[in-house]
Design an enzyme around this catalytic site. Sequence first.
Site, PDB file in Angstrom:
ATOM      1  N   MET A  77      57.534  92.888  78.969  1.00 56.16           N
ATOM      2  CA  MET A  77      57.966  92.789  77.579  1.00 56.16           C
ATOM      3  C   MET A  77      59.378  92.201  77.484  1.00 56.16           C
ATOM      4  O   MET A  77      59.668  91.211  78.127  1.00 56.16           O
ATOM      5  CB  MET A  77      57.820  94.140  76.884  1.00 56.16           C
ATOM      6  CG  MET A  77      56.369  94.649  76.858  1.00 56.16           C
ATOM      7  SD  MET A  77      55.177  93.539  76.033  1.00 56.16           S
ATOM      8  CE  MET A  77      55.643  93.742  74.316  1.00 56.16           C
ATOM      9  N   SER A  78      60.302  92.798  76.732  1.00 55.78           N
ATOM     10  CA  SER A  78      61.581  92.136  76.458  1.00 55.78           C
ATOM     11  C   SER A  78      62.547  92.124  77.632  1.00 55.78           C
ATOM     12  O   SER A  78      63.612  91.493  77.532  1.00 55.78           O
ATOM     13  CB  SER A  78      62.252  92.767  75.237  1.00 55.78           C
ATOM     14  OG  SER A  78      61.603  92.350  74.062  1.00 55.78           O
ATOM     15  N   VAL A  79      62.230  92.764  78.728  1.00 52.33           N
ATOM     16  CA  VAL A  79      63.012  92.536  79.944  1.00 52.33           C
ATOM     17  C   VAL A  79      63.015  91.041  80.249  1.00 52.33           C
ATOM     18  O   VAL A  79      63.957  90.499  80.837  1.00 52.33           O
ATOM     19  CB  VAL A  79      62.439  93.355  81.117  1.00 52.33           C
ATOM     20  CG1 VAL A  79      63.079  92.959  82.443  1.00 52.33           C
ATOM     21  CG2 VAL A  79      62.664  94.850  80.869  1.00 52.33           C
ATOM     22  N   THR A  80      61.955  90.345  79.805  1.00 52.47           N
ATOM     23  CA  THR A  80      61.859  88.896  79.965  1.00 52.47           C
ATOM     24  C   THR A  80      63.057  88.176  79.347  1.00 52.47           C
ATOM     25  O   THR A  80      63.483  87.126  79.842  1.00 52.47           O
ATOM     26  CB  THR A  80      60.560  88.381  79.320  1.00 52.47           C
ATOM     27  OG1 THR A  80      59.465  89.227  79.674  1.00 52.47           O
ATOM     28  CG2 THR A  80      60.253  86.960  79.763  1.00 52.47           C
ATOM     29  N   LYS A  81      63.603  88.704  78.266  1.00 54.43           N
ATOM     30  CA  LYS A  81      64.738  88.044  77.606  1.00 54.43           C
ATOM     31  C   LYS A  81      65.928  87.920  78.549  1.00 54.43           C
ATOM     32  O   LYS A  81      66.634  86.904  78.550  1.00 54.43           O
ATOM     33  CB  LYS A  81      65.130  88.808  76.347  1.00 54.43           C
ATOM     34  CG  LYS A  81      64.122  88.739  75.202  1.00 54.43           C
ATOM     35  CD  LYS A  81      64.638  89.482  73.985  1.00 54.43           C
ATOM     36  CE  LYS A  81      63.739  89.294  72.764  1.00 54.43           C
ATOM     37  NZ  LYS A  81      62.461  90.039  72.880  1.00 54.43           N
TER      38      LYS A  81
END
Length: 412
Positions: A77-81
Amino acid sequence: MHGPAGTSQASRTPRADGWAAPGFEAVRDGFEAGQRDDPGAAQLAVYQDGKQVVDVWAGADVIGGRPVDGGSLSVVMSVTKGVVATCAHLLAQRGLLDLEAPVAAYWPEFAQNGKEDVKVGDLLAHRSGLSAFPPEARVGLPQLLDWDHCTRVLAAMAPLWRPGTACHYHALTYGYLVGEVIRRITGHSVGAMLATDLSAPLALDLWIGLPAAEESRVLAQFTRETRPTARQVDEELARFGLGRSDPLVGGTLATMASVAEATEAFNSPAAIAAEIPAANGVGNARSLARLHAALIGPVDGTRLLTADTVERATAPQTDHLPAPSPFDRLPADSRSRHAFGYELPASHLPMLGTGSFGHAGAGGRLAFAQPRTGTAVAYTCTTLAWNPAAGPDPRWVPWTAALRDRLGMPAV
């Protein structure tokens, strides 16, 4: 992969597998304690001074029944950011990207509808006024898989507030915005840059756009929570004098619906083979911790960012900014603090205190580094359970406390 998940199996007390270096055994015990009521799978990895000191996992793939170990993959999820931000900072470090330059210097079509002066740094710091697609664009899951469509919509739209004057989380648009700047500079997608510039030199199992050959390793994610009804949402909005007719409110609600739809769809091969760089990175805790260790020091001879780059990349960018109107009427207790693409410690996201930087992801994923102690940490999970408004994920608390104690840091 298997279809979208429903409800989970009954709770149990998982035993943690893996290992912890001498002195870090309590961190492993804390991980095991944190997983006590979690029926899904989870992983925890810790690096200290460039060396891995914890590699543990627990639980089960309750949807697909696949084996769980330290090499298993899941959507982060937003760890990708934070991974996308690292790609941008590598380009800046090489002199190819100026965070203070207008976005249009790299992406000329972006200079429409009042966005001529929006800076690259505004995209990274969630200040650009492009936190949601326009509701009338009707960007749902099929459109999220179409890179060119999403970037055309964003290039054409007007900001939802005056860029640079407020901050609101760019939950989905962040990946297309920063990713398109990266594509214009390199000629390749952000997923391709991740593969060649981060994953290859560090031997990471980490992708944005998962190769079909790796699909059999991915564990399905699921939630035990129920979505609020439209009536419940409207009643909550009314408490603060908000309504769907406001462009920012309407766009945010549409984004929330798209995130929910995508979260379920990430249990399908097509949705994780595409590049949705705000959310659909796939990896494991080992690789995320190794990546973050290489941001603050050498790992097997490889360091990604210099100390000067890290200092610039992690300087607070939004502490002085309000939420945009009308969201400035909402309680701010769980508002995130942003640097240039990384999150900074906050009440709901303490990490290892001041100086830490990284990113959390929906449901409880987490990856960060603490330069002061030379520590890098990553936690993955398949049960989406974290509610930031309630504080830190309870699953993090026991192992974080043990790690702080091991590092001689005060308790929080």
